[in-house]
Design a protein around this motif. Structure first.
Motif, PDB file in Angstrom:
ATOM      1  N   THR A 144       0.819  -1.217   0.000  1.00  4.06           N
ATOM      2  CA  THR A 144       0.000   0.000   0.000  1.00  4.06           C
ATOM      3  C   THR A 144       0.851   1.266   0.000  1.00  4.06           C
ATOM      4  OG1 THR A 144      -1.556  -1.291   1.356  1.00  4.06           O
ATOM      5  CG2 THR A 144      -2.052   1.032   1.123  1.00  4.06           C
ATOM      6  N   ILE A 145       2.167   1.130   0.058  1.00  4.21           N
ATOM      7  CA  ILE A 145       3.065   2.286   0.178  1.00  4.21           C
ATOM      8  C   ILE A 145       2.796   3.380  -0.864  1.00  4.21           C
ATOM      9  CG2 ILE A 145       5.471   3.023  -0.139  1.00  4.21           C
ATOM     10  CD1 ILE A 145       6.331   0.585   1.486  1.00  4.21           C
ATOM     11  N   PRO A 146       2.668   3.062  -2.160  1.00  5.21           N
ATOM     12  CA  PRO A 146       2.441   4.141  -3.133  1.00  5.21           C
ATOM     13  C   PRO A 146       1.201   4.982  -2.826  1.00  5.21           C
ATOM     14  CG  PRO A 146       3.001   2.109  -4.251  1.00  5.21           C
ATOM     15  CD  PRO A 146       2.767   1.746  -2.819  1.00  5.21           C
ATOM     16  N   VAL A 147       0.113   4.318  -2.447  1.00  4.54           N
ATOM     17  CA  VAL A 147      -1.121   5.046  -2.122  1.00  4.54           C
ATOM     18  C   VAL A 147      -0.953   5.827  -0.823  1.00  4.54           C
ATOM     19  CG1 VAL A 147      -3.603   4.835  -1.686  1.00  4.54           C
ATOM     20  CG2 VAL A 147      -2.471   3.273  -3.283  1.00  4.54           C
ATOM     21  N   THR A 148      -0.265   5.240   0.159  1.00  8.28           N
ATOM     22  CA  THR A 148      -0.068   5.915   1.441  1.00  8.28           C
ATOM     23  C   THR A 148       0.796   7.159   1.272  1.00  8.28           C
ATOM     24  OG1 THR A 148      -0.076   3.707   2.473  1.00  8.28           O
ATOM     25  CG2 THR A 148       0.564   5.565   3.862  1.00  8.28           C
ATOM     26  N   VAL A 149       1.835   7.061   0.451  1.00  5.71           N
ATOM     27  CA  VAL A 149       2.693   8.223   0.196  1.00  5.71           C
ATOM     28  C   VAL A 149       1.884   9.356  -0.432  1.00  5.71           C
ATOM     29  CG1 VAL A 149       4.613   9.096  -1.190  1.00  5.71           C
ATOM     30  CG2 VAL A 149       4.845   6.911   0.003  1.00  5.71           C
ATOM     31  N   LYS A 150       1.085   9.014  -1.424  1.00  5.83           N
ATOM     32  CA  LYS A 150       0.268  10.028  -2.097  1.00  5.83           C
ATOM     33  C   LYS A 150      -0.743  10.649  -1.133  1.00  5.83           C
ATOM     34  CE  LYS A 150      -2.780  10.751  -6.069  1.00  5.83           C
ATOM     35  NZ  LYS A 150      -3.445  10.123  -7.250  1.00  5.83           N
ATOM     36  N   SER A 151      -1.392   9.813  -0.329  1.00  7.36           N
ATOM     37  CA  SER A 151      -2.378  10.312   0.635  1.00  7.36           C
ATOM     38  C   SER A 151      -1.726  11.197   1.685  1.00  7.36           C
ATOM     39  CB  SER A 151      -3.093   9.138   1.310  1.00  7.36           C
ATOM     40  OG  SER A 151      -3.782   8.348   0.364  1.00  7.36           O
ATOM     41  N   THR A 152      -0.522  10.817   2.116  1.00  7.63           N
ATOM     42  CA  THR A 152       0.204  11.595   3.126  1.00  7.63           C
ATOM     43  C   THR A 152       0.610  12.956   2.570  1.00  7.63           C
ATOM     44  OG1 THR A 152       1.038   9.542   4.113  1.00  7.63           O
ATOM     45  CG2 THR A 152       2.187  11.572   4.683  1.00  7.63           C
ATOM     46  N   LYS A 153       1.020  12.979   1.318  1.00  6.57           N
ATOM     47  CA  LYS A 153       1.346  14.271   0.694  1.00  6.57           C
ATOM     48  C   LYS A 153       0.100  15.153   0.593  1.00  6.57           C
ATOM     49  CE  LYS A 153       5.262  12.615  -2.100  1.00  6.57           C
ATOM     50  NZ  LYS A 153       5.772  12.375  -3.480  1.00  6.57           N
ATOM     51  N   ASN A 154      -1.063  14.539   0.364  1.00  7.17           N
ATOM     52  CA  ASN A 154      -2.307  15.299   0.289  1.00  7.17           C
ATOM     53  C   ASN A 154      -2.678  15.944   1.616  1.00  7.17           C
ATOM     54  OD1 ASN A 154      -2.626  14.645  -2.402  1.00  7.17           O
ATOM     55  ND2 ASN A 154      -3.983  12.906  -2.016  1.00  7.17           N
TER      56      ASN A 154
ATOM     57  N   VAL B 230       2.077  16.945   4.070  1.00  9.01           N
ATOM     58  CA  VAL B 230       3.427  16.540   4.467  1.00  9.01           C
ATOM     59  C   VAL B 230       4.367  16.741   3.279  1.00  9.01           C
ATOM     60  CG1 VAL B 230       4.863  14.617   5.251  1.00  9.01           C
ATOM     61  CG2 VAL B 230       2.529  14.876   6.120  1.00  9.01           C
ATOM     62  N   SER B 231       5.578  17.214   3.547  1.00  2.17           N
ATOM     63  CA  SER B 231       6.547  17.465   2.479  1.00  2.17           C
ATOM     64  C   SER B 231       6.923  16.176   1.764  1.00  2.17           C
ATOM     65  CB  SER B 231       7.809  18.122   3.052  1.00  2.17           C
ATOM     66  OG  SER B 231       8.490  17.223   3.913  1.00  2.17           O
ATOM     67  N   ASP B 232       7.334  16.288   0.504  1.00  4.11           N
ATOM     68  CA  ASP B 232       7.685  15.111  -0.288  1.00  4.11           C
ATOM     69  C   ASP B 232       8.800  14.311   0.361  1.00  4.11           C
ATOM     70  OD1 ASP B 232       5.804  16.059  -1.994  1.00  4.11           O
ATOM     71  OD2 ASP B 232       7.160  16.479  -3.677  1.00  4.11           O
ATOM     72  N   LYS B 233       9.821  15.011   0.859  1.00  4.70           N
ATOM     73  CA  LYS B 233      10.987  14.346   1.448  1.00  4.70           C
ATOM     74  C   LYS B 233      10.575  13.467   2.626  1.00  4.70           C
ATOM     75  CE  LYS B 233      15.318  15.212   3.928  1.00  4.70           C
ATOM     76  NZ  LYS B 233      16.212  16.235   4.520  1.00  4.70           N
ATOM     77  N   VAL B 234       9.777  14.029   3.528  1.00  6.54           N
ATOM     78  CA  VAL B 234       9.362  13.283   4.722  1.00  6.54           C
ATOM     79  C   VAL B 234       8.402  12.157   4.349  1.00  6.54           C
ATOM     80  CG1 VAL B 234       8.099  13.419   6.904  1.00  6.54           C
ATOM     81  CG2 VAL B 234       9.751  15.192   6.311  1.00  6.54           C
ATOM     82  N   ALA B 235       7.444  12.432   3.474  1.00  6.07           N
ATOM     83  CA  ALA B 235       6.472  11.407   3.082  1.00  6.07           C
ATOM     84  C   ALA B 235       7.164  10.212   2.435  1.00  6.07           C
ATOM     85  CB  ALA B 235       5.447  12.005   2.133  1.00  6.07           C
ATOM     86  N   GLU B 236       8.137  10.491   1.579  1.00  7.07           N
ATOM     87  CA  GLU B 236       8.823   9.424   0.853  1.00  7.07           C
ATOM     88  C   GLU B 236       9.814   8.656   1.725  1.00  7.07           C
ATOM     89  OE1 GLU B 236      10.467  11.475  -2.462  1.00  7.07           O
ATOM     90  OE2 GLU B 236       8.505  11.859  -3.386  1.00  7.07           O
ATOM     91  N   PHE B 237      10.167   9.215   2.885  1.00  7.15           N
ATOM     92  CA  PHE B 237      11.044   8.509   3.812  1.00  7.15           C
ATOM     93  C   PHE B 237      10.236   7.822   4.920  1.00  7.15           C
ATOM     94  CE2 PHE B 237      13.230   8.368   7.902  1.00  7.15           C
ATOM     95  CZ  PHE B 237      14.363   7.635   7.588  1.00  7.15           C
ATOM     96  N   ALA B 238       9.346   8.583   5.561  1.00  7.22           N
ATOM     97  CA  ALA B 238       8.640   8.090   6.741  1.00  7.22           C
ATOM     98  C   ALA B 238       7.651   6.976   6.421  1.00  7.22           C
ATOM     99  CB  ALA B 238       7.924   9.248   7.432  1.00  7.22           C
ATOM    100  N   VAL B 239       6.928   7.110   5.319  1.00  7.40           N
ATOM    101  CA  VAL B 239       5.894   6.115   5.006  1.00  7.40           C
ATOM    102  C   VAL B 239       6.488   4.725   4.730  1.00  7.40           C
ATOM    103  CG1 VAL B 239       4.126   5.455   3.325  1.00  7.40           C
ATOM    104  CG2 VAL B 239       4.148   7.766   4.270  1.00  7.40           C
TER     105      VAL B 239
END
Length: 379
Positions: free
Chosen positions: A249-259, A262-271
């Protein structure tokens, strides 16, 4: 049958087990019980290898990513899992005794069907020895930055994953069927089935309440609207129900978190990191299921007994396999050594856990978005 998911197969196994046991035809029940005994022995054998195979490379990989973001994310994720487990304990110990009648055990001693023969498969090492070995190897590989050893352990992890995916998961419904066949043969299955439904509903309520709590806390810290955040994370929640895997589910979670903002850098690392180390939903489920099984068996567990179990869950489930039921597979050793679960109790735990695995995974994923918000605030 190949197209059926694990949950439908599990339900089918329970139904067939109950039918076979209820017929009181001893030969059929004993055949299933014989298989269950062999499979249970193999499961006990694989647990220490599973612990080493997942925890050691998981810790080593975390060590390679050392940095401020890692420390902040891992700390918040672990605290979230601890709080989830504590809430689950007090909720479960307060409510479950009122909705579960004490049956004095799921199978009456002397009534159960006996296997035709047994095959004993001794463990290579004890579960606690495996835990200590995994920590030593993981921390050691991180300290010396060993690429050769890490590569070996990663390949060993792949082997264990294959065993889980191609042996344990496919035969698990038959194993569960053997347990329920024996329970039906002994006339003790009705109470267990009624317990399943009640526990399932309570776990789902606690999941939702904890998701709201996580996003409320992150909103207070980041001064954002928690309901907007929950609305934004819903696509990931729904996707996780279908995939039964935080990793998938990571790709969807990253996109949802950015929405959420959350900044791209943090979303792409933390998720992606939280998909591996943050399992608050699974912790809630495992804790409440453990309490339910113990109550069903007529036992009582104190906070002092459950707290070390909750604390170890947050570590043991690091890099849990990305297959349905991965968290319960990683937790079997703790249930056996720290809570004293028997083979029959472990089977009930697997049935209870896998029945709602989709929702536990979805709760994990929804919480990842809340953690990412806090990390983004204090990075």
């Amino acid at each position: 049958m190949k197209r059926l998911g694990l949950l439908p197969k599990l339900i089918l196994g329970i139904i067939l087990g109950i039918i076979i046991g209820s017929t009181q035809i001893e030969i059929l029940t004993r055949i299933l019980v014989t298989f269950g005994g062999i499979f249970g022995n193999f499961l006990g054998y694989i647990i220490p290898l599973l612990i080493i195979g997942f925890i050691a490379p998981g810790i080593a990989e975390l060590g390679e990513k050392a940095g401020k973001l890692l420390v902040i994310t891992a700390t918040i994720a672990y605290i979230s899992a601890l709080v989830a487990g504590i809430i689950a304990y007090f909720t479960g110990s307060t409510i479950l005794p009122t909705i579960i009648a004490d049956g004095g055990g799921t199978v009456q001693e002397g009534v159960e069907a006996q296997p035709y023969f047994e095959i004993v498969i001794p463990q290579i090492m004890g579960v606690m020895s495996a835990l200590v070995t995994a920590f030593m190897l993981g921390l050691g590989m991180a300290a010396i930055k060993s690429k050769t050893m890490l590569s070996f352990m990663q390949e060993f992890q792949c082997i264990i994953k294959k065993v889980i995916e191609n042996i344990i998961i496919p035969f698990l419904p038959i194993y569960i069927a053997s347990i329920f066949a024996n329970m039906a043969y002994a006339g003790e299955v009705r109470q267990t089935l009624s317990t399943f439904g009640r526990v399932f509903v309570l776990i789902l309520i606690v999941h939702i309440a904890f998701i709201i709590l996580q996003h409320t806390v992150s909103a207070l810290l980041t001064r954002k609207n928690p309901f907007n955040a929950i609305k934004s994370i819903l696509p990931a929640y729904i996707t996780a129900i279908g995939t039964q895997s935080s990793a998938a589910t990571i790709p969807v979670t990253v996109k949802s978190t950015k929405n959420i903002g959350v900044s791209d850098k943090v979303a792409e690392f933390a998720v992606p990191l939280c998909a591996t180390i943050h399992l608050s939903g699974s912790t809630i489920t495992l804790t409440m299921c453990a309490i339910a099984v113990l109550i069903l068996e007529g036992a009582v567990i104190s906070f002092g007994q459950i707290m070390p179990f909750i604390a170890m869950l947050g570590v043991t489930m690091v890099a849990a396999p990305g297959v349905p039921g991965g968290a319960i597979m990683a937790a079997l050793g703790l249930l056996e050594t720290m809570l004293g679960f028997t083979e029959s109790q472990l089977a009930l735990m697997m049935a209870l856990y896998i029945a709602q695995d989709s929702f536990g995974t979805a709760a994990n994923v929804a919480g990842d978005g809340a953690i990412a918000q806090i990390v983004d605030k204090y990075k």
